[in-house]
Design an enzyme around this catalytic site. Structure first.
Site, mmCIF file in Angstrom:
data_model
loop_
_atom_site.group_PDB
_atom_site.id
_atom_site.type_symbol
_atom_site.label_atom_id
_atom_site.label_comp_id
_atom_site.label_asym_id
_atom_site.label_seq_id
_atom_site.Cartn_x
_atom_site.Cartn_y
_atom_site.Cartn_z
ATOM 1 N N HIS A 172 8.010 11.609 -8.671
ATOM 2 C CA HIS A 172 7.352 11.319 -7.392
ATOM 3 C C HIS A 172 6.155 10.407 -7.670
ATOM 4 O O HIS A 172 5.370 10.691 -8.590
ATOM 5 C CB HIS A 172 6.914 12.600 -6.690
ATOM 6 C CG HIS A 172 6.279 12.344 -5.357
ATOM 7 N ND1 HIS A 172 7.012 12.019 -4.232
ATOM 8 C CD2 HIS A 172 4.970 12.327 -4.978
ATOM 9 C CE1 HIS A 172 6.178 11.818 -3.221
ATOM 10 N NE2 HIS A 172 4.944 11.989 -3.647
ATOM 11 N N GLN A 185 2.966 1.796 -15.151
ATOM 12 C CA GLN A 185 2.003 2.532 -15.984
ATOM 13 C C GLN A 185 2.255 4.035 -16.008
ATOM 14 O O GLN A 185 1.724 4.731 -16.862
ATOM 15 C CB GLN A 185 0.574 2.258 -15.504
ATOM 16 C CG GLN A 185 0.148 0.797 -15.654
ATOM 17 C CD GLN A 185 -1.301 0.584 -15.271
ATOM 18 O OE1 GLN A 185 -2.072 1.528 -15.052
ATOM 19 N NE2 GLN A 185 -1.700 -0.679 -15.169
ATOM 20 N N GLY A 208 16.661 1.090 -9.165
ATOM 21 C CA GLY A 208 17.035 1.662 -10.456
ATOM 22 C C GLY A 208 16.111 1.340 -11.608
ATOM 23 O O GLY A 208 16.519 1.388 -12.772
ATOM 24 N N ARG A 244 27.897 16.625 7.553
ATOM 25 C CA ARG A 244 26.901 16.676 6.474
ATOM 26 C C ARG A 244 27.376 17.625 5.364
ATOM 27 O O ARG A 244 27.257 17.323 4.181
ATOM 28 C CB ARG A 244 25.552 17.175 7.043
ATOM 29 C CG ARG A 244 24.387 17.047 6.083
ATOM 30 C CD ARG A 244 23.760 15.680 6.201
ATOM 31 N NE ARG A 244 22.666 15.497 5.239
ATOM 32 C CZ ARG A 244 22.349 14.303 4.712
ATOM 33 N NH1 ARG A 244 23.047 13.237 5.053
ATOM 34 N NH2 ARG A 244 21.361 14.174 3.856
HETATM 35 C C1 GRF Z 1 10.117 4.926 -7.307
HETATM 36 O O1 GRF Z 1 8.898 4.432 -6.800
HETATM 37 C C2 GRF Z 1 10.046 6.420 -7.389
HETATM 38 O O2 GRF Z 1 8.767 6.925 -7.632
HETATM 39 C C3 GRF Z 1 10.442 6.827 -6.027
HETATM 40 O O3 GRF Z 1 11.439 5.898 -5.621
HETATM 41 C C4 GRF Z 1 11.263 4.707 -6.340
HETATM 42 C C5 GRF Z 1 12.543 4.449 -7.083
HETATM 43 O O4 GRF Z 1 12.490 3.235 -7.668
HETATM 44 N N1 GRF Z 1 10.964 8.177 -6.041
HETATM 45 P P1 GRF Z 1 13.691 2.787 -8.643
HETATM 46 O O5 GRF Z 1 14.972 2.896 -7.848
HETATM 47 O O6 GRF Z 1 13.686 3.718 -9.814
HETATM 48 O O7 GRF Z 1 13.331 1.383 -9.010
#
Ligand code: GRF
Length: 208
Positions: free
Chosen positions: A110, A179, A12, A66
């Site tokens: 992503h 970053q 999160g 599902r």
């Molecule tokens: C992040 O690296 C995001 O890019 C990817 O999953 C991870 C989630 O991390 N989709 P968090 O749960 O927000 O710490």
């Protein structure tokens, strides 16, 4: 006031970046109305609950089929009456009926510069392992609208991050989060909140 619903599966930190951005004014006129996770042990749920945000777990294990899981997920989302759904590390394929209902109103973060290192099988650390294996010198993160494909929707914002000598997938993941992800996801939400993102034939433009 933009109502956003955030879907999570892990730690999160992107949710936290959104919460912090609402608190410090980087995001305005926006309220997180609900957080949904498919993992009961996701620390993201704890973050939401600690902030007094409605946090719900909808996991496939609770349902025999599902389709029943998808129906429950869609019902929980609809009950939140969101204007925008944010996938912040949500490791569930979004049901088509939800994508159609919330067309260009579901955002995903992503951890690469799409179209590199994305699509089926590229999630979490696997994205950074792919970048290091290929030997690219620049990677980054992408915020995009979700369509029927995997990481194929209209790109909203991207931010580049350099790869350093000796990077491991874990070190690189952390740098990309700090970053890039935690910067462009709140920025994209704020732009959406103020009607500044426009999509024309799959290409977005941002009006300042
Ligand atoms: C992040 O690296 C995001 O890019 C990817 O999953 C991870 C989630 O991390 N989709 P968090 O749960 O927000 O710490």
């Amino acid at each position: 006031m933009l109502r956003i619903l955030v879907c999570v599966s892990g730690g999160g930190t992107n949710l936290q970046a959104i919460m912090d951005s609402i608190s410090d004014g980087r995001i305005t006129d926006t309220k997180i109305v609900k957080v949904i996770s498919n993992k009961e042990d996701a620390y993201a749920l704890t973050r939401a609950r600690n902030a007094g945000i409605d946090a719900v777990c909808i996991s496939s294990g609770q349902y025999g089929r599902r389709e029943d899981f998808y129906d429950a997920l869609c019902s929980e989302v609809d009950a939140g009456r969101p204007d925008l759904i944010v996938l912040a590390g949500f490791l569930v394929v979004i049901p088509e009926k939800m994508i159609q209902k919330y067309s260009n109103r579901i955002m995903n973060i992503h951890p690469s510069l799409i179209p590199s290192f994305c699509g089926k099988g590229y999630y979490g650390l696997k994205v950074h392992e792919g970048a290091l294996k290929r030997g690219v010198k620049i990677t980054g993160a992408t915020v995009h609208f979700v369509d029927e494909g995997t990481d194929t929707g209209p790109i909203i914002l991207q931010k580049a991050v350099t790869i350093e000598e000796g990077d491991t997938p874990e070190i690189l993941q952390r740098r990309v989060m700090e970053q890039a992800e935690w910067v462009i996801l709140p920025r994209a939400i704020n732009l959406f909140a103020h009607g500044k993102i426009h999509v024309d034939q799959g290409i977005t433009s941002i009006s300042e």
